[in-house]
Design a protein around this motif. Sequence first.
Motif, PDB file in Angstrom:
ATOM      1  N   GLN A 161       0.840  -1.200   0.000  1.00 43.26           N
ATOM      2  CA  GLN A 161       0.000   0.000   0.000  1.00 43.26           C
ATOM      3  C   GLN A 161       0.871   1.244   0.000  1.00 43.26           C
ATOM      4  O   GLN A 161       1.902   1.298   0.678  1.00 43.26           O
ATOM      5  CB  GLN A 161      -0.919   0.001   1.231  1.00 43.26           C
ATOM      6  CG  GLN A 161      -1.832   1.233   1.296  1.00 43.26           C
ATOM      7  CD  GLN A 161      -2.887   1.126   2.371  1.00 43.26           C
ATOM      8  OE1 GLN A 161      -3.648   0.171   2.381  1.00 43.26           O
ATOM      9  NE2 GLN A 161      -2.924   2.101   3.265  1.00 43.26           N
ATOM     10  N   ASN A 162       0.445   2.238  -0.793  1.00 39.90           N
ATOM     11  CA  ASN A 162       1.139   3.516  -0.792  1.00 39.90           C
ATOM     12  C   ASN A 162       1.010   4.176   0.574  1.00 39.90           C
ATOM     13  O   ASN A 162      -0.012   4.054   1.249  1.00 39.90           O
ATOM     14  CB  ASN A 162       0.571   4.442  -1.866  1.00 39.90           C
ATOM     15  CG  ASN A 162       0.795   3.873  -3.264  1.00 39.90           C
ATOM     16  OD1 ASN A 162       1.637   3.009  -3.468  1.00 39.90           O
ATOM     17  ND2 ASN A 162       0.024   4.372  -4.220  1.00 39.90           N
TER      18      ASN A 162
ATOM     19  N   ILE B 120      -2.909  -5.511  -4.718  1.00 39.88           N
ATOM     20  CA  ILE B 120      -2.829  -6.945  -4.446  1.00 39.88           C
ATOM     21  C   ILE B 120      -1.881  -7.551  -5.469  1.00 39.88           C
ATOM     22  O   ILE B 120      -2.155  -7.549  -6.671  1.00 39.88           O
ATOM     23  CB  ILE B 120      -4.211  -7.614  -4.528  1.00 39.88           C
ATOM     24  CG1 ILE B 120      -5.188  -6.936  -3.576  1.00 39.88           C
ATOM     25  CG2 ILE B 120      -4.106  -9.100  -4.231  1.00 39.88           C
ATOM     26  CD1 ILE B 120      -4.797  -6.992  -2.124  1.00 39.88           C
ATOM     27  N   THR B 121      -0.765  -8.069  -5.000  1.00 41.80           N
ATOM     28  CA  THR B 121       0.274  -8.569  -5.899  1.00 41.80           C
ATOM     29  C   THR B 121       0.216 -10.078  -6.079  1.00 41.80           C
ATOM     30  O   THR B 121       0.918 -10.623  -6.921  1.00 41.80           O
ATOM     31  CB  THR B 121       1.664  -8.175  -5.368  1.00 41.80           C
ATOM     32  OG1 THR B 121       1.797  -8.649  -4.018  1.00 41.80           O
ATOM     33  CG2 THR B 121       1.832  -6.657  -5.380  1.00 41.80           C
ATOM     34  N   SER B 122      -0.616 -10.767  -5.296  1.00 39.61           N
ATOM     35  CA  SER B 122      -0.741 -12.216  -5.421  1.00 39.61           C
ATOM     36  C   SER B 122      -1.997 -12.563  -6.204  1.00 39.61           C
ATOM     37  O   SER B 122      -3.039 -11.936  -6.055  1.00 39.61           O
ATOM     38  CB  SER B 122      -0.802 -12.860  -4.029  1.00 39.61           C
ATOM     39  OG  SER B 122      -1.127 -14.228  -4.124  1.00 39.61           O
ATOM     40  N   GLU B 123      -1.910 -13.597  -7.045  1.00 35.18           N
ATOM     41  CA  GLU B 123      -3.076 -14.051  -7.797  1.00 35.18           C
ATOM     42  C   GLU B 123      -3.984 -14.946  -6.960  1.00 35.18           C
ATOM     43  O   GLU B 123      -5.112 -15.211  -7.336  1.00 35.18           O
ATOM     44  CB  GLU B 123      -2.624 -14.822  -9.050  1.00 35.18           C
ATOM     45  CG  GLU B 123      -1.923 -13.958 -10.078  1.00 35.18           C
ATOM     46  CD  GLU B 123      -1.549 -14.747 -11.317  1.00 35.18           C
ATOM     47  OE1 GLU B 123      -1.622 -15.994 -11.262  1.00 35.18           O
ATOM     48  OE2 GLU B 123      -1.180 -14.132 -12.330  1.00 35.18           O
TER      49      GLU B 123
ATOM     50  N   PRO C 260     -10.202  -5.350  -1.628  1.00 37.29           N
ATOM     51  CA  PRO C 260     -10.562  -6.197  -0.489  1.00 37.29           C
ATOM     52  C   PRO C 260     -10.466  -5.460   0.844  1.00 37.29           C
ATOM     53  O   PRO C 260      -9.563  -4.648   1.057  1.00 37.29           O
ATOM     54  CB  PRO C 260      -9.556  -7.345  -0.568  1.00 37.29           C
ATOM     55  CG  PRO C 260      -8.401  -6.804  -1.336  1.00 37.29           C
ATOM     56  CD  PRO C 260      -8.969  -5.805  -2.292  1.00 37.29           C
ATOM     57  N   LEU C 261     -11.402  -5.769   1.721  1.00 35.92           N
ATOM     58  CA  LEU C 261     -11.336  -5.328   3.113  1.00 35.92           C
ATOM     59  C   LEU C 261     -10.923  -6.491   4.006  1.00 35.92           C
ATOM     60  O   LEU C 261     -10.094  -6.336   4.899  1.00 35.92           O
ATOM     61  CB  LEU C 261     -12.694  -4.781   3.554  1.00 35.92           C
ATOM     62  CG  LEU C 261     -12.798  -4.301   5.000  1.00 35.92           C
ATOM     63  CD1 LEU C 261     -11.856  -3.129   5.257  1.00 35.92           C
ATOM     64  CD2 LEU C 261     -14.230  -3.912   5.348  1.00 35.92           C
TER      65      LEU C 261
ATOM     66  N   VAL D 154      -5.935 -11.308   5.942  1.00 33.69           N
ATOM     67  CA  VAL D 154      -5.660  -9.886   6.150  1.00 33.69           C
ATOM     68  C   VAL D 154      -6.970  -9.131   6.323  1.00 33.69           C
ATOM     69  O   VAL D 154      -7.901  -9.294   5.521  1.00 33.69           O
ATOM     70  CB  VAL D 154      -4.870  -9.261   4.977  1.00 33.69           C
ATOM     71  CG1 VAL D 154      -4.454  -7.836   5.330  1.00 33.69           C
ATOM     72  CG2 VAL D 154      -3.650 -10.093   4.623  1.00 33.69           C
ATOM     73  N   LEU D 155      -7.050  -8.327   7.363  1.00 33.71           N
ATOM     74  CA  LEU D 155      -8.139  -7.377   7.568  1.00 33.71           C
ATOM     75  C   LEU D 155      -7.544  -5.984   7.472  1.00 33.71           C
ATOM     76  O   LEU D 155      -6.727  -5.585   8.310  1.00 33.71           O
ATOM     77  CB  LEU D 155      -8.804  -7.595   8.930  1.00 33.71           C
ATOM     78  CG  LEU D 155      -9.882  -6.582   9.315  1.00 33.71           C
ATOM     79  CD1 LEU D 155     -11.065  -6.660   8.351  1.00 33.71           C
ATOM     80  CD2 LEU D 155     -10.347  -6.787  10.748  1.00 33.71           C
ATOM     81  N   PHE D 156      -7.970  -5.219   6.457  1.00 31.05           N
ATOM     82  CA  PHE D 156      -7.404  -3.888   6.223  1.00 31.05           C
ATOM     83  C   PHE D 156      -8.220  -2.848   6.987  1.00 31.05           C
ATOM     84  O   PHE D 156      -8.911  -2.022   6.391  1.00 31.05           O
ATOM     85  CB  PHE D 156      -7.391  -3.574   4.724  1.00 31.05           C
ATOM     86  CG  PHE D 156      -6.495  -4.468   3.927  1.00 31.05           C
ATOM     87  CD1 PHE D 156      -5.125  -4.273   3.900  1.00 31.05           C
ATOM     88  CD2 PHE D 156      -7.020  -5.541   3.209  1.00 31.05           C
ATOM     89  CE1 PHE D 156      -4.293  -5.107   3.156  1.00 31.05           C
ATOM     90  CE2 PHE D 156      -6.207  -6.376   2.462  1.00 31.05           C
ATOM     91  CZ  PHE D 156      -4.834  -6.159   2.440  1.00 31.05           C
TER      92      PHE D 156
END
Length: 625
Positions: free
Chosen positions: A386-387, A428-431, A449-450, A463-465
Amino acid sequence: MPITTILYITLAAIFALGFVFFAYFYKSKSKSRNTYFLAIFRFVSVFTLLLLIINPKIQKTELEIVKPDLIVAIDGSSSIKELQQEESVRLFTKTLLNNEKLQEQFNISEYIFAEELELKDKDEVNFNKNKTNIYNALNSIKKLNSKKSTALLLISDGNTTYGQDYEYFKLADNTALFPVLVGDTTNYLDVSITALNVNRYAFLNNKFPVEVILNYTGKIPVQANFEIKSGNNNLFKQSVGFSKEKPTAIITTTLTANQIGTRIYEAKISTLENEKNIFNNSRKFAVEVIDEKTNILLLSDLSHPDLGALKKAIEKNEQRHVEIASINDFSKLKISAFQLIVLYQPNNKFNNAFKEIQNSKINYFIITGGKTDWNFLNSSQKYFNQNITGQIQDLFPVYNSNFLQFQFEDIGFNNFPPLENSFGKLNITSENSNVLLYQKMEGINTAIPLLTTFQDNEFKIGVLFGENIWKWRAESFRTTDSFEAFDDFIGKYIQYLSSTKKRDRLTVESEPFYLENESISITAQYFDENYVFNPKAILNIYINKSESNFKLEAQMLPQSNFYSAVFKDLKAGDYNFSVKTEGSGIQRNGKFSVLEFNVEQQFSSANFQKMDFLARNNSSKVYML
């Protein structure tokens, strides 16, 4: 044609003749052949022009007699056979269809209905369907005959087992209803199990609740014995009294799950003297007993109400234990004793924790928020980044109904308060991402995604963002007066993450047991060598019944991100199945049980009250067969 129009046409012909006479013949000395030809052509031209100006209309009226439709809708469910009325219904419909006066006056069509409405073929009705949906049959007929005058002859015992209540259904004004009631309308002395409520899963050595609703039809007071058995072992017994004033009883008890696997039980109430229908006196049910002992470590560098809310929600299941520890004490912990580690708002103090967790290949769950060190988190894992900004944003949850890793319901996520997270573009960098909840920002639904999961061939990551999930638990309690819905959701998520089962290229999901009249749905997911879902594979499923020669084979149909196969009308018994992929040779096996339960056998008489209400609601009356 009106007389005025005829007069205009006559005047037009006279005018055309006069015009031709004065143009070609009046005072003309030479009358050659061409003169007559041109005169005729001029007459036709002038007359046609005048005819177009007059614009006459010729009307033709034809009378045709259109016969109205007569629809004969026959209840094809097995309850007709249970009431011993199948031959009477066949004879009655045959008499109707062969009646010459009816054939002269109506276009007759014959339908069979049970769960669905079907046009009858030439074969006799077998009355072997396991579900009755009278509402659906009426609604389908209403759509089929929305414009044409129709007479509907509804032949049924009035007992419906599926779908909406039909007695309030209103047909179109162009449809005349003639309900014909099949079967004895006498209310016989009868005790029955009308409902049985139990969870499908229980944990080893835990107690699980069972609720049974009993019903009595009769006028004299009676006593009956109710019991729950497992094999030959009697687990619960109680005497129950019924009367005209007290026709129902609710039995609640708890049983102990003391053996792993699918356990089959039978609830039974004793038969009364002279009781006609004894099929509804017993009902089998099953519970899958799971041995699930899970230790969870919750690491944090700060105090926050989320920690307590997560601990309470997770430990609602007595098979799970949560230990909350400061990241400063991580070196004193033995992480191999835990099946899942929760990393709450990690910062650079979590460096050793990340390394040891990943080297040990233990599943972990990251929760981010306003105190998260995104520089550290971006460099510590490969699944997302994330930026970085210094601002905070509110994120509302949006339920993803297409999530298939495990079953979970929408517990009112749209009404939950927002979570807080650092503002910045999330990548998201993973497929291998599977999203449970998406983000809604400033009233706009996004595909970001959240709450999500990642999975490779070694371990799972959740992951919970966003922080302040404790507010969700409080809101769930405020709206439902219980923490159960939220705790169950968190419990399923934790159960999935803490599972140490390795990811397979072919995964298959099915229930451990089904009722005899249920549709049996089996789903599968197939991934290529990079663990990306492959929608073009060919998956075949093979089913065989234990201790029987029964075999069934079908190709699973691709959906959006899974494959499915649905089977109906499987008889009670134990079944084994295998799912095979063509080409790769990968195969997965499974098993399920079908419990004996035919809802159509629960009725001892026809339902006059509902059919009568339906008739009066459509300005008709009930006719007896």
